[in-house]
Design an enzyme around this catalytic site. Structure first.
Site: not given
Length: 733
Positions: A97, A260
């Protein structure tokens, strides 16, 4: 009587004495914002003017930092327990992020400044609970102090997290310097509510230069567009968003699937249990936000995205588990405990295959997000995912390279990377340059070449505009573009409208002839590159123009640029660098919702120019007759090609009245106030230097009778700055 004490300055009772009344922009919201040209003042930097971060980082024991981060990641803290006993997934999300705000449209965003520490990013909904990740890293930062910036530490911690869970990363380059206040130049969107999406118009047309789909998100909505759980619609959002962040389809699949593979989502309960973000939290929280009132508020009671569950059966180990799970089951739509859309296997056997993050007595089924299913169901992403599933080594290499690109995309060329873990391989997205393999020209050669250039038949206007076109593509945001490499002679730049392809071809052919003649005459290894010759041509033209104005002055020139090849130039990746507007050349490709003067200031900021530098460059470029289309707009002089302050003198002449030529108010006529005789034409970019009070103050300095010499000196200084913005070889030597 009020118990609140009165402010000793204003006399008003106010708990916040530092507050002020209405600002100028409150009264005049369309006022031109010049503050973006004067950000990050040394006055806000506690490190002092003599601090050299690159030298500090070079002295850092990076291996020791890695060992400390490895130890930290499995040392779970009671105040924020680690999922599965490992902070690695949290650190990966933090690094992702930090870097993931980058967008190709203007090169802004990204990890290079450590801006995740500040508003708005530190309080974006998508960054919920990353405050904990940074607080967990504080002992590491505290230990190594000035030798590693927060910006570098956030990314390095992400690398370490991957490595500690069994993944081999591609490498790491340091050199990111911290900022000390939020940047004001980044447009995050016009929305005034979190998760708003005013950025779309028509049939889901995303506003430039934005990449994320909603205010406060890094990428896309994991539940699907605006929460609609449609995997194929989500795939469209993913493709556009990741493309605007410089990722192709394979890189996109690798990043999502690779990320993920680790960790879980957190949605133990409703969002009503979650307190304010860090910027809105109480002073007693000491920089932390999103305090949760559900249960313990942490561990198994954590609420972050509202989604809940893990993707794989071993969320703290690198493996092919994401694709194994994705392709092993059919998926049914469900809701998390927080009410968010997600997907669960239809096969009951999936239950109990995933360990709980905190309670060893509990087991769960895996889950997938709407955006995960897009990787399976989309006709383009699906085959890529299948190939990665069948070839784990291919997937690992793709993820390693995509992760490296994600975390280094805004750092510029390899010359800007620091440390022992910089990969040796040149990557096309780094805009590689060939190494110099010849002796450089000396002062005598430079003087000789200048003479050949100014007698070649090329005009001051042609030489100046070509040098400017080559150098002014530079973007400080991601350190791309610039004159080094002479990519102006390659696709796509050679065909850009703003570069006047027909004139450019003539100038390049002439300069290449001079280059060939000079190089063939050398008996040793001395050579001049066309990249150097383009800049030298501009410098020679500026000297000639100054001489024509009565000033004998040498324009600084440092050789050493090399010439890139077409195969070293990604045509698609360079397309976003094409100027939609370049006020310095009075160029506007089409009419935009943003004013021409705002676009000028934006480009000046990307060129690291101050308001005085922007002002003097505009004045100089106009009298040097360097408009992109050879128009007369703003050429407020009777002696074009001569470096005078005529632009300012004539703009500020009260004997001239101005009127728009159309309702668009983008071109204006200047007429004699008494006779009505036409004197000049100009654009908004020209007239703003007489209209805007701040820019008029700058223009008045250069419009004075005693300002001619200062104007020439200041123009040459600003010109030289632009010509050398991408000379990291000089800066780093």
């Amino acid at each position: 009587m009020s118990t609140d004490s009165q402010c000793p300055v204003t006399g008003r009772a106010n708990k916040h004495a530092a507050r002020v009344g209405r600002m100028n922009r409150d009264w005049w919201p369309n006022q031109l914002n010049l503050k973006i040209l004067h950000q990050h003042s040394p006055l806000s930097n506690p490190m002092g003017g003599n601090f050299n971060y690159s030298e500090e980082f070079k002295a850092l024991d990076l291996a020791a930092v890695r060992n400390d981060i490895f130890e930290l990641m499995t040392n779970s803290q009671d105040w924020w327990p680690a999922d599965y006993g490992h902070y690695g997934p949290l650190f990966i999300r933090m690094a992702w992020h930090s870097a993931g705000t980058y967008r190709t449209g203007d090169g802004r965003g990204g990890a290079r400044s450590g801006s995740q520490r500040f508003a708005p990013l530190n309080s974006w909904p998508d960054n919920a609970n990353l405050d904990k990740a940074r607080m967990l890293l504080w002992p590491i930062k505290q230990k190594y102090g000035k030798k590693i910036s927060w910006a570098d530490l956030l990314i390095f911690a992400g690398n370490c997290a991957l490595e500690s869970m069994g993944f081999k990363t591609f490498g790491f380059g340091g050199g990111r310097e911290d900022i000390w206040e939020p940047g004001e130049d980044i447009y995050w969107g016009a929305e005034d509510t979190w998760l708003g999406d005013k950025r779309y118009s028509g049939e889901r047309l995303l506003e430039n230069p934005l990449a994320a789909v909603q205010m406060g998100l890094i990428y896309v909505n994991p539940e699907g567009p605006n929460g609609n759980p449609d995997p194929l619609a989500a795939a469209k959002d993913i493709r556009e968003t990741f493309a605007r962040m410089a990722m192709n389809d394979e890189e996109t699949v690798a990043l999502i699937a690779g990320g993920h593979t680790f960790g879980k989502c957190h949605g133990a309960g409703a969002a009503t249990h979650v307190g304010p973000e860090p910027e809105g939290a109480s002073i007693i929280e000491q920089g932390l936000g999103w305090k949760c009132s559900l249960g313990t508020g942490r561990g198994e009671h954590t609420i972050t995205s509202g989604l809940e569950g893990a993707w794989t059966t071993n969320p703290v180990k690198w493996d092919n588990g994401f694709f194994d799970v994705l392709f092993s089951y059919d998926w049914a739509l469900a809701k998390s405990p927080a009410g968010a859309h997600q997907w669960i296997p239809t096969d009951p056997a999936a239950k109990g295959t995933v360990p709980d993050a905190h309670n060893p007595a509990k087991r769960h089924a895996p889950m997938m997000l709407t955006t995960d299913l897009a990787l399976k169901l989309d006709p383009i992403y699906g085959p890529i995912s299948k190939r990665f599933h069948e070839q784990p080594d291919l997937f690992a290499d793709a993820f390693a390279r995509a992760w490296f690109k994600l975390t280094h995309r805004d750092m510029g060329p390899r010359a800007c990377y620091l440390g022992p873990e910089v990969p040796a391989e040149d990557l096309i997205w780094q805009d590689p340059l060939p190494a110099r393999n010849h002796e450089l020209i000396d002062d005598q050669d430079i003087a000789e070449l200048k003479g050949k250039i100014v007698t070649s038949g090329l005009s001051v206007s042609q030489l100046v505009s070509t040098a400017w076109a080559s150098a002014s593509t530079f973007r400080s945001s991601d350190r791309r573009g610039g004159a080094n490499g002479a990519r102006i002679r390659l696709a796509p730049q050679k065909d850009w409208e703003v570069n006047q392809p027909a004139q450019l071809k003539l100038v390049l052919e002439t300069l290449e002839g001079i280059q060939k003649q000079f190089n063939s005459a050398q008996s040793g290894g001395k050579r001049v590159s066309i990249a150097d010759l383009i800049v030298l041509g501009g410098c020679a033209a500026v000297e000639l123009a100054a001489r024509n104005a009565g000033h004998e002055i040498i324009v600084p020139f440092t050789p050493g640029r090399t010439d890139a090849a077409q195969e070293q130039t990604d045509v698609v990746a360079f397309a976003p660098l094409e100027p939609a507007a370049d006020g310095f050349r009075n160029y506007l490709k089409t009419r935009y919702s943003v004013s021409a003067e705002e676009l000028l200031v934006d480009r000046a900021q990307l060129l690291t120019l101050s308001a005085p530098e922007m002002t003097v460059l505009i004045g100089g470029m106009r009298v040097l007759d360097a408009n992109a289309d050879r128009s007369r707009h703003g050429v407020f002089t009777r002696r074009p090609g001569t470096l005078t302050n005529d632009f300012f003198v004539n703009l500020l002449d009260m004997g001239t009245t101005w009127n728009a030529t159309s309702e668009a108010e983008d071109v204006f006529e200047g007429r004699d106030r008494v006779t009505g005789e036409m004197k000049w034409t100009g654009t908004r970019v020209d007239l703003i230097f007489g209209s805007n009070s701040l820019l008029r103050a700058q223009a008045e300095v250069y419009g004075c009778k005693d300002a001619q010499e200062k104007f020439v000196v200041d123009f040459i200084a600003a010109w030289s700055k632009v010509m050398n913005l991408d000379r990291f070889d000089i800066a780093n030597s």
